[in-house]
Every structure is written in structure tokens, then in C-alpha cells.
Write an enzyme that holds these catalytic residues in place. Structure first.
Site, PDB file in Angstrom:
ATOM      1  N   THR A   1      47.929  91.379  83.111  1.00  0.00           N
ATOM      2  CA  THR A   1      47.350  91.738  84.461  1.00  0.00           C
ATOM      3  C   THR A   1      46.076  91.959  84.116  1.00  0.00           C
ATOM      4  O   THR A   1      45.184  92.085  83.234  1.00  0.00           O
ATOM      5  CB  THR A   1      47.791  92.964  85.222  1.00  0.00           C
ATOM      6  OG1 THR A   1      47.696  94.231  84.320  1.00  0.00           O
ATOM      7  CG2 THR A   1      49.455  92.869  85.456  1.00  0.00           C
ATOM      8  N   ASP A   2      44.908  91.607  85.360  1.00  0.00           N
ATOM      9  CA  ASP A   2      43.601  91.898  85.484  1.00  0.00           C
ATOM     10  C   ASP A   2      43.362  93.195  85.746  1.00  0.00           C
ATOM     11  O   ASP A   2      44.255  94.041  86.059  1.00  0.00           O
ATOM     12  CB  ASP A   2      43.212  90.856  86.094  1.00  0.00           C
ATOM     13  CG  ASP A   2      43.451  90.732  87.479  1.00  0.00           C
ATOM     14  OD1 ASP A   2      44.154  91.689  88.144  1.00  0.00           O
ATOM     15  OD2 ASP A   2      43.241  89.706  88.063  1.00  0.00           O
ATOM     16  N   LEU A   3      42.149  93.615  86.079  1.00  0.00           N
ATOM     17  CA  LEU A   3      41.503  95.064  86.709  1.00  0.00           C
ATOM     18  C   LEU A   3      42.214  95.194  88.083  1.00  0.00           C
ATOM     19  O   LEU A   3      42.131  96.224  88.323  1.00  0.00           O
ATOM     20  CB  LEU A   3      40.128  95.022  86.778  1.00  0.00           C
ATOM     21  CG  LEU A   3      39.323  95.288  85.588  1.00  0.00           C
ATOM     22  CD1 LEU A   3      37.817  94.818  85.520  1.00  0.00           C
ATOM     23  CD2 LEU A   3      39.772  96.308  84.665  1.00  0.00           C
TER      24      LEU A   3
ATOM     25  N   ILE B   1      46.890  92.606  88.965  1.00  0.00           N
ATOM     26  CA  ILE B   1      47.909  91.397  89.500  1.00  0.00           C
ATOM     27  C   ILE B   1      47.738  90.449  88.055  1.00  0.00           C
ATOM     28  O   ILE B   1      46.851  90.479  87.268  1.00  0.00           O
ATOM     29  CB  ILE B   1      47.164  90.490  90.517  1.00  0.00           C
ATOM     30  CG1 ILE B   1      45.963  90.100  90.420  1.00  0.00           C
ATOM     31  CG2 ILE B   1      47.455  91.583  91.947  1.00  0.00           C
ATOM     32  CD1 ILE B   1      45.445  89.169  91.715  1.00  0.00           C
TER      33      ILE B   1
END
Length: 134
Positions: A13-15, A18
Site C-alpha cells: 500500500t501507499d500513504l 490503498i
């Protein structure tokens, strides 16, 4: 159709929490490798014989985000097969909801990186292509 389960881990996931867009490509790559294995195609033996599959083209659609801890399914289907080329339809979904879809063109190449015909024994391992990617 081949189905491959994927769990979304924190590292995927990203920040925003997601799945980072490039990780869908990793998910579908893993699914293709398992699909080939389930067909009885030994990619290590292929490599020893001087043949590998490479991705030539991907057309991807990001439809809806996946999130940390989601249980996903990657579906892979053979769409078209030529003498050296394979086109696949791959979809990632969560509980039946489509999240990502791709049309992937693979080419069989030799050690020099030149396209080569699939050996007949290998070509016979593949299922019948489907008419349409949907």
C-alpha cells in the site's frame, strides 16, 4: 480460467492505505506464473532450453482501489495465441467486484531476445483461447 488468491499486505500500500498502482502488475505476474505451473509448463526448464516469456505490452485499467488486508482474486484467461505470442486477459477482484483489469501480450524469446515460435509440445499445453476479454 485460472484463479489465484492474493492478500494485500501493508508493504503493498501507499500513504493513503490503498494498493500502490504498480503492485497490481506484480499480482498479475504471480498469477501468470502459477497459471503456467498449473498447466504443467516448467519455466526453469524453458530457460535452460534458451526460451523465456517476456511482456511486450500491457493495457491496464484501474477501476477501484484495494486496501490493506483485502483478500483478492486474480483471474487469468488465454485470449489469443499465435506462433510466438500469447495474449491474456487478467482481472483482479474483491468479493466479485472488479478492481483492475489488464490485457497482457507475452512473447516467447530466445537467449538473444529474438521472438521464436513456441515449441509444439509447449503450445499444446495451453487451453483454448476465449473470444473476448470482458
Amino acid at each position: 480460467m485460472h484463479q489465484f488468491p492474493v492478500r494485500v499486505y501493508y508493504e503493498d500500500t501507499d500513504l493513503a492505505g490503498i494498493v500502490y498502482y504498480a503492485n497490481y502488475l506484480k499480482f498479475i505476474e504471480r498469477a501468470r506464473s502459477e497459471w503456467l505451473r498449473d498447466l504443467g509448463i516448467d519455466q526453469v526448464a524453458m530457460k535452460a532450453a534458451g526460451l523465456v516469456f517476456v511482456v511486450r505490452r500491457i493495457e491496464a485499467d484501474y477501476l477501484s482501489p484495494a486496501r490493506f488486508d483485502d483478500a483478492l482474486i486474480v483471474e487469468s484467461r488465454l485470449h489469443e495465441m499465435g506462433s510466438a505470442r500469447i495474449i491474456m486477459c487478467q482481472k483482479v477482484h474483491r468479493e466479485g467486484k472488479p478492481l483492475f483489469s489488464a490485457v497482457v501480450t507475452l512473447v516467447c524469446v530466445n537467449d538473444a531476445g529474438r521472438p521464436v515460435r513456441l515449441p509444439e509440445t509447449l503450445a499444446q499445453s495451453f487451453p483454448r483461447p476465449i473470444a473476448v476479454c470482458s
